[in-house]
Design an enzyme around this catalytic site. Structure first.
Site, PDB file in Angstrom:
ATOM      1  N   GLU A   1       2.680  -5.417   8.451  1.00  0.00           N
ATOM      2  CA  GLU A   1       1.683  -4.422   8.880  1.00  0.00           C
ATOM      3  C   GLU A   1       1.660  -4.217  10.379  1.00  0.00           C
ATOM      4  O   GLU A   1       1.472  -3.107  10.887  1.00  0.00           O
ATOM      5  CB  GLU A   1       0.280  -4.835   8.400  1.00  0.00           C
ATOM      6  CG  GLU A   1       0.002  -4.583   6.936  1.00  0.00           C
ATOM      7  CD  GLU A   1       0.546  -5.664   6.013  1.00  0.00           C
ATOM      8  OE1 GLU A   1       1.295  -6.546   6.502  1.00  0.00           O
ATOM      9  OE2 GLU A   1       0.242  -5.614   4.816  1.00  0.00           O
TER      10      GLU A   1
ATOM     11  N   GLY B   1       1.056  -5.124   1.296  1.00  0.00           N
ATOM     12  CA  GLY B   1       0.184  -5.225   0.127  1.00  0.00           C
ATOM     13  C   GLY B   1       0.904  -5.838  -1.065  1.00  0.00           C
ATOM     14  O   GLY B   1       0.263  -6.439  -1.932  1.00  0.00           O
TER      15      GLY B   1
ATOM     16  N   ALA C   1       0.846  -1.193   0.000  1.00  0.00           N
ATOM     17  CA  ALA C   1       0.000   0.000   0.000  1.00  0.00           C
ATOM     18  C   ALA C   1       0.882   1.244   0.000  1.00  0.00           C
ATOM     19  O   ALA C   1       1.998   1.223   0.520  1.00  0.00           O
ATOM     20  CB  ALA C   1      -0.892  -0.014   1.227  1.00  0.00           C
TER      21      ALA C   1
END
Ligand code: NAI
Length: 709
Positions: free
Chosen positions: A132, A109, A68
């Site tokens: 994450e 991601g 991301a």
């Protein structure tokens, strides 16, 4: 079909029967909204393309995909469709087999994208992981639901709750990838892999359709066991538990339901203070080496040889930091005996690490070899950098710098490790004050990652730039600060600890203060830390400061009284606490001493609430930070946070004192301080900057943003 320009963020080409989609979004191929949209478009093109029988997704530059786009966090762009999780589903739904070509760091991601593909080929040196949790969030694009189906429940729990990546070789072992690249060009290997699939007429293999390898009971037992471990290791962070919760859902929920729940948990964690704090810390660390008036292209001075003067506690630790980084150092002492003692201490330190299995005997020998001991200052002659770590006395230090001025080569950088003295006054005894700066290491210097780089009035810009680079080479986070008593860290520590003493005089005990601070997230409260560091050191500083302390300033003599009893902390088995081994136990003798002090002050001891303890300690810390910003001793509020996160164990989940202040709200802090001021006088006057920002509805973060970088 072919993409129109090589500048597009995603490229498309045909290689025989294979359609190749290449992410081309430097620097890390992050999944920004235009990248997501383009991949979706090209997937559709590949589906419609009758010549294409398989698809490869690859990345240009240093990796497949960095995940991301962190710049989209907390912005509406993150919500633009296809969102990352939709994209993974689009890939997986393809009827033609899709192969991910993985190289470089393929994290978050990026790995979820690869998990959406039907097959994966990786380079051996690729890094694959779901980190994450380290940003306080959970993988939110199917990662918690797909990884356990692919690599097994236990392995997925480990990878996702720790955020630790694996390399390509390990990825093959655990079934995370289906093949390894032969050479550097993983895309070529992925195309060959795809051609093989075509030749075998293999269809898609969707991870979402795979079964979990544990039954519900075995899974539940593993979850309970992991939770118990995390209770001990997570340091108050919530994200590891949320990760576990989401992975655990694979045991009881079908894929789609698990993903829906993952999305909900992800949204909750993204909005959490914990995540915002961790992300703040991440950016603060990156920002800290940018100095507004020192351009990035400032020429650096080459540093090959370093000399350290003084082989005491600090000199030895500093030498180890260099040796650990493979850099040779010369350690200088006044006598062979002192040198022998210094080297013995270094050896002991390394031996302890070796005995714990964290250092091979060969590496230990190699490091010891990098440290050369010499008697006499002449040895500084060929050093590019000299770090002085002798006794903390101005006369001694100035004498050393006079000698250095005579002996060091032209252009050598001359640093002092002083923790309290004026670096400008030390520089002033030389003919080359532009080459002089402070390098304030923290004890133990081989372990602590903080380095305050003290910029005196005349320090040259290239000296600062060089030492900033060097600090990264020796594994430190260098923070540039100005000259003042205690620099940033210790200066802020003083009023914080003083409040600890005061609340103890008013009714609390050391264990109360420590408990509140440990609940807040410090690994150790101030009294335990001070026992560990040695009370005699604080006492010596205090005695020196006593000479300049204004007569009307409140001051607690408790520390001195404890030292007078020969209690210097853990090393003497007693200080603020008594010790059984390393266990700190409340001590009736100290409690009696404290109560006597309250009596002497005419104070009726009261219950000091946990909230008051916390506010009094932390708000003083914040207020001193605000004064430091006002005076320009620190460049940014986020730099102060870096100092506290790296050097003082401030909990990362709270982002640092200045970020924490923003989270509490500056008006709230000012209002509380005003109340304390009415009771306790002017030390509670909020700093002008704090008051102004609060009145303007602003924050330290806004203040940082308004500074020119
Ligand atoms: P220390 O007393 O352990 O070591 C000082 C060493 O310097 C001794 O081995 C002494 O023989 C040597 N020395 C004295 N004069 C010398 C000279 N002219 N030439 C060569 N060697 C000489 O002291 P420590 O704790 O290592 O502190 C050193 C400096 O680091 C001080 O300025 C102190 O304020 C600073 N510092 C100390 C910290 C700590 O936690 N101990 C933390 C940060 C800075």
């Amino acid at each position: 079909m072919i993409s129109k320009s090589t500048k597009e963020p995603v490229l498309y080409r045909n290689e025989g029967a294979v359609a190749v989609i290449t992410i081309n979004n430097p620097p890390v191929n992050a999944l920004a909204k235009n990248v997501r949209m383009a991949i979706a478009d090209y997937l559709e093109a590949a589906a419609d393309d009758h010549t294409a029988r398989a698809v490869v997704i690859s990345g240009n530059g240093r990796n497949l995909c960095g995940g991301a786009d962190i710049r989209e966090f907390n912005t509406p762009d993150r919500q633009v469709r296809p969102m990352t999780r939709d994209l993974m589903n689009l890939i997986e739904a393809m009827d033609k087999p899709v192969v991910a070509a993985i190289h470089g760091p393929t994290l978050g991601g990026g790995l979820e994208l690869a998990l959406g593909c039907h097959f994966r080929v990786a380079r051996r040196d690729a890094r694959l992981g779901l980190p994450e949790v380290l940003r306080g969030v959970i993988p939110g694009a199917g990662g918690t639901q797909r990884l356990p189906r692919l690599v097994g429940f236990r392995t997925a729990v480990e990878m996702i709750t720790s955020g630790t990546p694996v390399d390509g070789t390990r990825a093959l072992e655990i079934g995370l990838v289906d093949g390894l690249a032969e050479g550097d060009d993983v895309c070529a290997d992925a195309i060959r892999f795809a051609e093989d699939l075509i030749a075998r007429d293999a269809g898609p293999r969707r991870v979402s359709e795979m079964a979990i390898d544990l039954d519900a009971d075995a899974g539940a037992a593993l979850v309970a066991e992991t939770r118990a471990t995390l209770e001990k290791t997570a340091g108050g962070l919530q994200a590891p538990f949320r990760c576990l919760e989401s992975v655990a859902n694979t045991l009881t929920m079908p894929f789609a339901e698990g993903c829906a729940r993952e999305a909900e948990i992800s949204t909750e964690t993204v909005a959490s203070v914990e995540s915002r704090s961790l992300v703040h810390g991440f950016f603060a660390d990156r920002q800290v080496s940018k100095i507004p008036d020192i351009p990035a292209d400032t020429p650096r001075r080459p540093i090959a040889r370093t000399a350290i003067i003084g082989a005491g506690t600090m000199g030895g630790g500093i030498a180890m930091s260099f040796a650990n980084a493979g850099m040779p150092v010369t350690l200088i002492e006044t006598s062979p005996d002192a040198l022998k003692r210094g080297r013995a201490r270094i050896e002991e330190n390394y031996a302890a690490t070796r005995d714990r299995g964290r250092l091979t005997p060969e590496d230990m020998a190699a490091r010891m070899d990098l440290i050369t001991g010499v008697v006499g200052l002449d040895a500084v002659a060929d050093a590019d950098l000299v770090i002085e770590a002798v006794f903390e006395e101005m006369d001694v230090k100035q004498a050393v710098f006079r000698d250095l001025d005579r002996l060091a080569r032209d252009g050598a950088i001359l640093a002092t490790n002083t923790s309290t003295l004026d670096v400008g006054a030390i520089a002033a005894v030389t003919e080359r004050p532009g080459d002089v700066l402070g390098m304030h290491f923290f004890s133990p210097a081989n372990v602590m990652t903080l380095l305050e780089i003290v910029r005196a009035e005349k320090t040259e810009k290239d000296v600062i730039a060089t030492v900033l680079d060097l600090s990264a080479r020796i594994g430190k986070t260098g923070v540039v600060v100005g000259v003042c008593d205690g620099f940033v860290g210790n200066r802020m520590l003083a009023p914080f600890w003083r409040q600890g003493d005061f609340v103890v005089e008013e009714g609390a005990f050391p264990q109360d203060v420590d408990r509140v601070m440990e609940d807040f997230g410090f690994r150790m409260g101030p009294f335990r830390v001070s026992d560990l560091a040695g009370l005699d050191i604080s006492w010596a500083i205090e005695k020196r400061r006593a000479e300049t302390r204004p007569a009307d300033e409140r001051y607690s003599p408790l520390l001195g009284r404890i030292c007078e009893r020969g209690r210097f902390g853990q090393k003497t088995g007693a200080g603020w606490y008594r010790y059984e081994g390393r266990n700190a136990l409340p001590d009736a003798e100290i409690e009696a001493l404290i109560v006597a002090r309250s009596d002497e002050m005419g104070i009726t001891r009261r219950k000091v609430s946990d909230e008051e303890i916390l506010q009094r300690c932390i708000y003083q810390l914040i207020n001193e930070g605000a004064k430091i910003l006002e005076e320009g001793v620190a460049i940014r509020a986020s730099d102060i946070d870096v100092v506290w996160l790296h050097g003082y164990g401030f909990p990362r989940r709270r982002g640092g004192p200045m970020f924490y202040a923003d989270m509490v709200g500056l008006p709230e802090i000012v209002a509380t301080m005003d109340r304390y001021r009415a009771e306790w006088g002017d030390t509670w006057g909020p700093a002008t900057l704090l008051r102004e920002l609060a009145a303007a509805g602003s924050s330290f973060k806004d203040w940082d943003a308004g500074r020119v970088d």
